[in-house]
Write an enzyme that holds these catalytic residues in place. Structure first.
Site, PDB file in Angstrom:
ATOM      1  CE  LYS A   1      35.816  41.150  37.507  1.00  0.00           C
ATOM      2  NZ  LYS A   1      34.803  42.157  37.965  1.00  0.00           N
TER       3      LYS A   1
ATOM      4  N   GLY B   1      41.354  44.600  39.879  1.00  0.00           N
ATOM      5  CA  GLY B   1      41.255  45.714  40.817  1.00  0.00           C
ATOM      6  C   GLY B   1      41.105  47.050  40.127  1.00  0.00           C
ATOM      7  CB  THR B   2      40.027  47.930  36.653  1.00  0.00           C
ATOM      8  OG1 THR B   2      40.849  46.929  36.055  1.00  0.00           O
ATOM      9  CG2 THR B   2      39.997  49.170  35.782  1.00  0.00           C
TER      10      THR B   2
ATOM     11  CD1 TRP C   1      39.395  50.212  46.035  1.00  0.00           C
ATOM     12  CD2 TRP C   1      40.269  48.181  46.326  1.00  0.00           C
ATOM     13  NE1 TRP C   1      39.659  50.066  47.387  1.00  0.00           N
ATOM     14  CE2 TRP C   1      40.197  48.824  47.582  1.00  0.00           C
ATOM     15  CE3 TRP C   1      40.782  46.884  46.264  1.00  0.00           C
ATOM     16  CZ2 TRP C   1      40.640  48.213  48.759  1.00  0.00           C
ATOM     17  CZ3 TRP C   1      41.210  46.269  47.441  1.00  0.00           C
ATOM     18  CH2 TRP C   1      41.131  46.932  48.674  1.00  0.00           C
TER      19      TRP C   1
ATOM     20  CG  HIS D   1      41.265  46.518  30.702  1.00  0.00           C
ATOM     21  ND1 HIS D   1      41.708  46.507  32.014  1.00  0.00           N
ATOM     22  CD2 HIS D   1      39.902  46.503  30.761  1.00  0.00           C
ATOM     23  CE1 HIS D   1      40.650  46.494  32.832  1.00  0.00           C
ATOM     24  NE2 HIS D   1      39.560  46.500  32.104  1.00  0.00           N
TER      25      HIS D   1
ATOM     26  NE  ARG E   1      41.440  39.491  42.716  1.00  0.00           N
ATOM     27  CZ  ARG E   1      40.104  39.536  42.657  1.00  0.00           C
ATOM     28  NH1 ARG E   1      39.506  39.975  41.539  1.00  0.00           N
ATOM     29  NH2 ARG E   1      39.364  39.150  43.676  1.00  0.00           N
TER      30      ARG E   1
ATOM     31  CB  SER F   1      37.430  37.868  39.353  1.00  0.00           C
ATOM     32  OG  SER F   1      36.623  39.013  39.392  1.00  0.00           O
TER      33      SER F   1
ATOM     34  NE  ARG G   1      33.059  36.718  41.704  1.00  0.00           N
ATOM     35  CZ  ARG G   1      33.435  35.685  42.458  1.00  0.00           C
ATOM     36  NH1 ARG G   1      32.539  34.917  43.030  1.00  0.00           N
ATOM     37  NH2 ARG G   1      34.716  35.422  42.652  1.00  0.00           N
TER      38      ARG G   1
ATOM     39  N   GLY H   1      35.090  40.596  46.148  1.00  0.00           N
ATOM     40  CA  GLY H   1      36.175  41.472  46.563  1.00  0.00           C
ATOM     41  C   GLY H   1      37.077  40.858  47.605  1.00  0.00           C
TER      42      GLY H   1
END
Length: 306
Positions: free
Chosen positions: A60, A62-63, A65, A124, A146, A154, A263, A265
């Protein structure tokens, strides 16, 4: 190395985040046993090629993107790229496989020998779970992170959809203790930060504040020439989210519908959920965990051009 039974002895039964499966503490991190086994297989059998690209992240942050941007950059720079599949029809997770799932998982769906160059993988897993050759092979590693507050919010929203029934206060306390999937967050980020002589370190906030400059940096790191504006437009949050909705009932290997990966962003959504006291706890924890490393929360307040 720990046997499976010794790993089992390190289970944390009290964490309510484990709704989708119990986690085991291994090398200081909390993962399902199947991911730990996969990480051992990766270390034993994966020798990165200089052309390989590894996209690493804590969940959560930005994976999705980063997968989209990398795929788009490669597609537009070389029509023959293995990542030339069109984002108009596929979710980024269908294009870039996880090393610990689709490649080296219990039931791998892809054969690493059949993936053409440049091969793009995601993970991850912490850096310490990957082969030492990742640092010496010349492969390119991009790590996206992030702000911990938005990461937590998130992640909490996602796991609520899985039926955690965990209050935000309890979820927050467990996040701070590191008792979350792939946690602890602060140590995960620190491992990649300390390897940034070999790893490109990107923040979600940079992408939001200055997407063109950040995409340009990623393309240069990958050795690609592109039209930046085209990539940014093709990988906008709205476009990716709409494509996932159009995919209907498509389901990721985790059991998550593809449209659940999107969700809001936004940056700063934590203000709608966390108190100032909770934020102060995170700030103090970041200072404690990252002290002396040169890393602090200010990295999430800078634009990519600084």
């Amino acid at each position: 190395m720990d046997t499976p039974q010794q790993k089992e002895d390190k289970i944390s039964p009290q964490a309510k985040w484990w709704v989708d499966g119990q986690r085991i503490r291994y090398k200081g991190f909390w993962f399902k046993l199947e991911f730990i086994t996969a990480s051992e297989a990766i270390r034993a059998h994966y020798t990165p090629l200089p052309s390989d690209i590894i996209l690493a992240s804590f969940p959560k942050t930005g994976t999705t993107w980063l997968k989209a941007l990398t795929s788009s950059i490669l597609r537009h720079s070389s029509p023959l790229s293995s990542s030339s599949k069109d984002l108009d029809y596929l979710n980024p997770h269908e294009i870039v496989p996880f090393l610990e799932i689709e490649i080296f998982g219990e039931n791998p769906s892809k054969d690493i020998t059949e993936i053409s160059c440049p091969s793009v993988f995601s993970t991850h897993l912490p850096l310490s779970f990957l082969p030492e050759t990742v640092k010496t092979s010349g492969c390119r590693v991009i790590y996206i992170t992030r702000h911990p507050a938005d990461t937590f919010v998130s992640l909490w929203h996602l796991y609520n959809k899985f039926g955690t029934e965990i209050s935000i206060r309890q979820a927050f306390d467990e996040f701070c203790k590191g008792l979350v999937p792939a946690g602890p967050y602060f140590e995960h980020v620190l491992e990649f930060w300390e390897a940034r002589d070999r790893v490109m370190f990107v923040t979600y906030e940079d992408l939001k504040a200055n997407p063109e400059e950040t995409v340009r940096r990623i393309a240069e790191f990958l050795g690609c020439k592109i039209i930046v504006e085209k990539i940014v437009k093709e990988c906008s949050f709205e476009k990716l989210k709409n494509t996932s909705k159009e995919r209907g009932e498509g389901v990721h290997w985790s059991g998550t519908k593809y449209d659940m990966f999107f969700r809001k962003g936004v940056v700063g959504d934590w203000k709608n959920h966390l108190t100032q006291e909770m934020m102060k706890e995170l700030e103090d924890l970041a200072d404690l965990k990252w002290r002396g490393s040169g890393l602090d929360l200010n990295i999430f307040n800078r634009s990519a051009s600084q």
